[in-house]
Design a protein around this motif. Structure first.
Motif, PDB file in Angstrom:
ATOM      1  N   SER A 190       0.840  -1.199   0.000  1.00  0.00           N
ATOM      2  CA  SER A 190       0.000   0.000   0.000  1.00  0.00           C
ATOM      3  C   SER A 190       0.871   1.243   0.000  1.00  0.00           C
ATOM      4  N   LYS A 191       0.385   2.273  -0.660  1.00  0.00           N
ATOM      5  CA  LYS A 191       1.078   3.557  -0.639  1.00  0.00           C
ATOM      6  C   LYS A 191       0.002   4.615  -0.476  1.00  0.00           C
ATOM      7  N   GLN A 192       0.140   5.383   0.582  1.00  0.00           N
ATOM      8  CA  GLN A 192      -0.863   6.411   0.832  1.00  0.00           C
ATOM      9  C   GLN A 192      -0.202   7.775   0.876  1.00  0.00           C
ATOM     10  N   ASP A 193      -0.844   8.734   0.247  1.00  0.00           N
ATOM     11  CA  ASP A 193      -0.386  10.120   0.308  1.00  0.00           C
ATOM     12  C   ASP A 193      -1.441  10.938   1.015  1.00  0.00           C
ATOM     13  N   PHE A 194      -0.979  11.915   1.791  1.00  0.00           N
ATOM     14  CA  PHE A 194      -1.917  12.790   2.480  1.00  0.00           C
ATOM     15  C   PHE A 194      -1.351  14.198   2.456  1.00  0.00           C
ATOM     16  N   ALA A 195      -2.164  15.166   2.045  1.00  0.00           N
ATOM     17  CA  ALA A 195      -1.704  16.556   1.982  1.00  0.00           C
ATOM     18  C   ALA A 195      -2.053  17.280   3.277  1.00  0.00           C
ATOM     19  N   PHE A 196      -1.043  17.957   3.826  1.00  0.00           N
ATOM     20  CA  PHE A 196      -1.232  18.761   5.041  1.00  0.00           C
ATOM     21  C   PHE A 196      -0.620  20.128   4.756  1.00  0.00           C
ATOM     22  N   ALA A 243       4.522   4.275   2.665  1.00  0.00           N
ATOM     23  CA  ALA A 243       4.575   3.128   1.750  1.00  0.00           C
ATOM     24  C   ALA A 243       4.894   1.877   2.547  1.00  0.00           C
ATOM     25  N   LYS A 244       4.083   0.828   2.323  1.00  0.00           N
ATOM     26  CA  LYS A 244       4.296  -0.450   3.006  1.00  0.00           C
ATOM     27  C   LYS A 244       4.270  -1.546   1.962  1.00  0.00           C
ATOM     28  N   THR A 245       5.309  -2.369   1.960  1.00  0.00           N
ATOM     29  CA  THR A 245       5.350  -3.441   0.984  1.00  0.00           C
ATOM     30  C   THR A 245       6.019  -4.674   1.585  1.00  0.00           C
ATOM     31  N   HIS A 246       6.417  -5.624   0.718  1.00  0.00           N
ATOM     32  CA  HIS A 246       6.891  -6.927   1.195  1.00  0.00           C
ATOM     33  C   HIS A 246       8.261  -6.862   1.843  1.00  0.00           C
TER      34      HIS A 246
END
Length: 270
Positions: free
Chosen positions: A11-17, A25-28
């Protein structure tokens, strides 16, 4: 330890602040051949069993500067530690982990507990964050206030069970509130029957401020000095942390590069 993922999804998540982009980013787990190559590059006889080399938490300003937390940079800080834990099983443990080619080499000083004093990796080429000591502290009481959490993520960087003699792990959590963000990077070490150590890096930034506050602390105790603590707590970093004496605390101000003055607005008729 098996590297087979049990229905694990990257999973890869972006969040604007405001002007910041937070990326988690989380992977194997890294493949063993990549781990071997990295161990060679880092002159270490072995690396943690579960190494998430591509996992990252990054906080980057629109102008390029920022800070990130990743496993490889955390491991680069391992050899710099002045002390290594001496336990009865250490030699036997090292021999069991050493590959035949490695065991022929003279192993340089090596901390088999993977203790790291990593505090994050500063980002930016032209614009750099300036780090200096400060007496200002993160207001933890303010952080306890019930504020809406707009974004939360917990990213594991590495973990090792120390050949069934305990655990060594480092992970980073972030929570973003409407007016601030707070990061906790925690290294947790438990060598069964010997010692428990926690290295914490806390990072706090309030929207609109031209700096972040970063606090690094080391808490540690021999297990023999924890007789008054129920052993069930030994495996819970959140619970055991309050029972470990503080050995080191360093507070820093991370000053953001000077902002370019905004261009003067052209006057418009009212």
């Amino acid at each position: 330890m098996s590297t087979v993922s049990h229905g694990f999804k990257s999973s890869k998540q972006d969040f604007a602040f405001g002007p910041w982009k937070v990326t988690a980013a989380k992977t194997h787990i890294m493949k063993s051949k990549d781990i071997e190559r990295l161990a060679e590059e880092m002159h270490m006889p072995s690396l943690p069993e579960m190494l998430f080399g591509d996992n990252v938490l990054r906080i980057q300003h629109a102008r390029g500067f920022g800070i990130e937390f990743n496993a490889v940079d955390a491991l680069k800080r391992v050899n710099n530690m002045r002390d290594t834990v001496k336990v009865a099983c250490a030699q036997e443990w090292q021999e069991s982990r050493a590959d035949s080619e490695h065991s022929k080499e003279v192993v340089k000083r090596y901390d088999w507990t993977y203790t790291t004093d990593y505090r994050g990796t500063l980002l930016g080429e032209d614009l750099q964050i300036k780090v200096s000591p400060t007496t200002e502290r993160i207001d933890l009481e303010k952080l306890k206030a019930r504020e809406q959490i707009m974004f939360f993520e917990d990213v594991l960087l590495f973990e090792d069970e120390l050949h069934d003699h305990g655990v060594s792990m480092i992970s980073v959590k972030i929570r973003v509130m409407p007016t601030s963000f707070f990061v906790l990077l925690r290294f947790f070490l438990r060598v069964d029957g010997v010692l428990i150590r926690i290295n914490d890096t806390r990072l706090y930034h309030e929207a609109g401020q031209d700096y972040m506050l970063r606090e690094f602390s080391t808490r540690e105790s021999k297990v023999s000095a924890l007789q008054h603590v129920p052993p069930a707590l030994y495996t819970d970093p959140n619970e055991i942390a309050q029972h470990l004496p503080l050995k080191l605390m360093e507070c820093e101000k991370l000053e953001l590069p000077d902002y370019e003055p905004p261009s003067k607005p052209t006057s418009t008729p009212q």
